[in-house]
Design a protein around this motif. Sequence first.
Motif, short mmCIF file in Angstrom:
data_model
loop_
_atom_site.label_atom_id
_atom_site.label_comp_id
_atom_site.label_asym_id
_atom_site.label_seq_id
_atom_site.Cartn_x
_atom_site.Cartn_y
_atom_site.Cartn_z
N SER A 290 0.82 -1.21 0.00
CA SER A 290 0.00 0.00 0.00
C SER A 290 0.86 1.26 0.00
CB SER A 290 -0.93 0.00 1.22
OG SER A 290 -1.83 1.09 1.16
N ALA B 273 -2.83 0.48 5.09
CA ALA B 273 -3.69 -0.19 4.12
C ALA B 273 -5.14 0.26 4.25
CB ALA B 273 -3.61 -1.71 4.30
N ARG C 268 -5.03 -4.08 -1.01
CA ARG C 268 -4.80 -3.45 0.29
C ARG C 268 -5.57 -4.18 1.39
NH1 ARG C 268 -4.70 2.61 -2.30
NH2 ARG C 268 -2.49 3.04 -1.80
#
Length: 432
Positions: free
Chosen positions: A86, A151, A238
């Motif tokens: 991420s 994330a 993510r």
Amino acid sequence: MPDRTPAHHPLTAWFRAHTTTLTTLQPHDDLDDLEPLREIVGDARVVAVGEGAHFVTEFSLARQRVVRFLAERCGFTVLAFEFGFSEGFALDAWLRGEGADDGLAEVSRAAAEWGAGGFLHWLRHHNRTGRHPVRFAGLDLPEAGGALRPALDPLRDYLAEVAPDALPLLDTAREISDRFLAGIGSGAAAAPAWARLEPAEQDALTAALARLLLRLRAEEPRYAARGGQERYDVARRRLEAACHTDALFRAVHALQSGRGDAGDLALRESYLAESVHWHLARSAPGTRLVLVAHNNHLQKTRIDFGGPLTTLPMGHHLARTLGPDYRAVAVTHTADHVPEMVLDARRAVGFTVADTPLAPPEPGSVEAALIDAGLGDRITLTDLRRPPRDTDGEPLPNRIRSQSATLTTPVPAAFDAVLATPTVTRDPSVPF
């Protein structure tokens, strides 16, 4: 009777015949001494370059030279790094010229403080001034399993636009994570903090993330229609990172409590391998990728920690799926000490880095063979593709250093080559 002293051992002679002495570690110097690497790499689409310990200046310099060689002379255009998937998108933008030269810490505190600063500043300069820039791709869990917000926060922005009805599940996960992850920043510290949660909160976190992932998968057509397929793919990856990280909290806590399950140790490794394939699938046909991570993540053979605990590393997964399209180069050293990560509950990251003395390299190891061959005081590159064999037909050498330990494995089965330095110096920028 044949002489079996180190100078006459068959492994010693083999290393002399298959090892090239490199001239420098300086990333900006001429690259001609690395030409033997071209044949080792061949036509492989993914070439991995390791390190036997984190936070070592010489390993970082060696990998900078190899990355530059692969970019300038072999056409590699993507650098995949042992860094959060991420977080990698913002870092890629900085590496390609956005923001200020001294702004790395603003983009990623972890990148600036975890021993990658020198490498990444070099890469920004390379991308800006050279004719062979490389795109950066993060592969890992957020802060190596020590956080969820990197994330979940961009995922919230995405869901607020395409599926606001899913926000309550996400906000539940964020609220619980904030109760134990604030100020943590590493997997070593996160698992003990997670263990201090009430079991009901632990289960609520897992349930919220799992329900959200199932919903994201089930609603893919609707989400992709609203926000585009590319954004959906990133959001889903993510969320998968968050789910893997949550599972890792349980796995690491169990390991630290003496109840570790060998299968759980591969949770992070499978995510890393899947991330490599994720980036390859979204790259132009023929794209070649350099993969930079610790040796243990890159090796093609399983990792045996002694006793019943083993794990299948990222490299094992990649070798299985990519076959000859995957090559791995280990990086080790012949010094008598190494910076070692030592668990330390007083540190926010859960460990400190301490210079640790080492015993002489074990017989049968890469390092012992280099020293016995008179190559221990040089920077070297050894081609392992046609190794010698022991009396049972097993490939030699059968050991290589890993941090302050020695990993027992058929090294030529694990790696295609090994680059060694005669010295290791702790990266002075590391604050712990």
